[in-house]
Enzyme design. Structure first.
Site, mmCIF file in Angstrom:
data_model
loop_
_atom_site.group_PDB
_atom_site.id
_atom_site.type_symbol
_atom_site.label_atom_id
_atom_site.label_comp_id
_atom_site.label_asym_id
_atom_site.label_seq_id
_atom_site.Cartn_x
_atom_site.Cartn_y
_atom_site.Cartn_z
ATOM 1 N N HIS A 1 0.950 -1.104 0.129
ATOM 2 C CA HIS A 1 0.028 0.057 0.071
ATOM 3 C C HIS A 1 0.783 1.330 0.205
ATOM 4 O O HIS A 1 0.280 2.297 -0.018
ATOM 5 C CB HIS A 1 -0.960 -0.010 1.183
ATOM 6 C CG HIS A 1 -1.851 -1.017 1.094
ATOM 7 N ND1 HIS A 1 -2.775 -1.207 0.290
ATOM 8 C CD2 HIS A 1 -1.788 -2.205 2.025
ATOM 9 C CE1 HIS A 1 -3.441 -2.649 0.632
ATOM 10 N NE2 HIS A 1 -3.041 -3.053 1.559
ATOM 11 N N LYS B 1 -5.237 -9.327 -7.934
ATOM 12 C CA LYS B 1 -6.035 -8.640 -6.782
ATOM 13 C C LYS B 1 -6.984 -7.791 -7.302
ATOM 14 O O LYS B 1 -6.829 -7.034 -8.131
ATOM 15 C CB LYS B 1 -4.915 -7.977 -6.122
ATOM 16 C CG LYS B 1 -5.507 -7.691 -4.725
ATOM 17 C CD LYS B 1 -4.633 -7.068 -3.614
ATOM 18 C CE LYS B 1 -4.995 -6.702 -2.115
ATOM 19 N NZ LYS B 1 -4.044 -5.989 -1.450
ATOM 20 N N HIS C 1 -2.470 -3.427 8.188
ATOM 21 C CA HIS C 1 -3.760 -3.742 7.128
ATOM 22 C C HIS C 1 -4.150 -2.418 6.716
ATOM 23 O O HIS C 1 -4.570 -1.594 7.659
ATOM 24 C CB HIS C 1 -4.637 -4.485 7.949
ATOM 25 C CG HIS C 1 -5.775 -4.997 7.188
ATOM 26 N ND1 HIS C 1 -5.678 -5.701 5.966
ATOM 27 C CD2 HIS C 1 -7.205 -4.402 7.281
ATOM 28 C CE1 HIS C 1 -7.116 -5.626 5.561
ATOM 29 N NE2 HIS C 1 -7.736 -5.021 6.303
#
Length: 154
Positions: free
Chosen positions: A37, A64, A137
């Site tokens: 990310h 993804k 996350h």
């Protein structure tokens, strides 16, 4: 009571043996978060750049469906786990400010490579999970509800 240098060294080494595996485990989850990310700069990035980036970062086997890249410093993203974030739902943190992001959405029929992505840029608050002060996350499903919420006043 005076401890000998040999005994002090033994205590120090034992402390390292106990501490290092814990630090390495935390570090690996944070590194995975950054791989998935983190992308420091947003300028000049298009669909092809993100298709290549997704492949290089091994996020394409299978393809993804959605992946979001955050464009800021690692320290600013990490700060959401502390002073620059607020509790969100049960165990998440929401950023107090907006971040520049690029969301890559898979388009095409197959979930097998080659993967094709469309990149859409924007600015919004982000929702993350933290562990021991590190982001581990990015909760991409929370974005829709986050967009409609006002920014926190500071």
């Amino acid at each position: 009571m005076v401890l000998s240098p040999g005994l002090l060294l033994l205590v120090f080494v034992l402390g390292l043996v106990v501490t290092l595996p814990t630090l390495a485990q935390d570090d690996s989850r944070y590194k995975k978060f950054l791989t998935q990310h983190y992308d420091a700069k947003a300028k000049g990035r298009d669909d092809r750049y993100y298709e290549r980036t997704m492949k290089e970062r091994q996020l394409t086997s299978p393809c993804k469906e959605v992946n979001t890249f955050i464009h800021d410093t690692m320290n600013n993203i990490k700060a959401i786990c502390g002073r620059d974030g607020s509790p969100y739902n049960e165990d998440l943190r929401i950023s107090n400010a907006s971040f520049q992001v690029t969301t890559c959405t898979h388009h095409g029929g197959s979930s097998r490579p080659p993967c094709r992505y469309r990149a859409s840029k924007g600015s919004r608050r982000i929702v993350i999970a933290c562990e021991k002060g590190f982001p581990i996350h990015l909760n991409e499903k929370s974005y829709q509800s986050v967009v409609s919420r006002p920014l926190a006043q500071t």
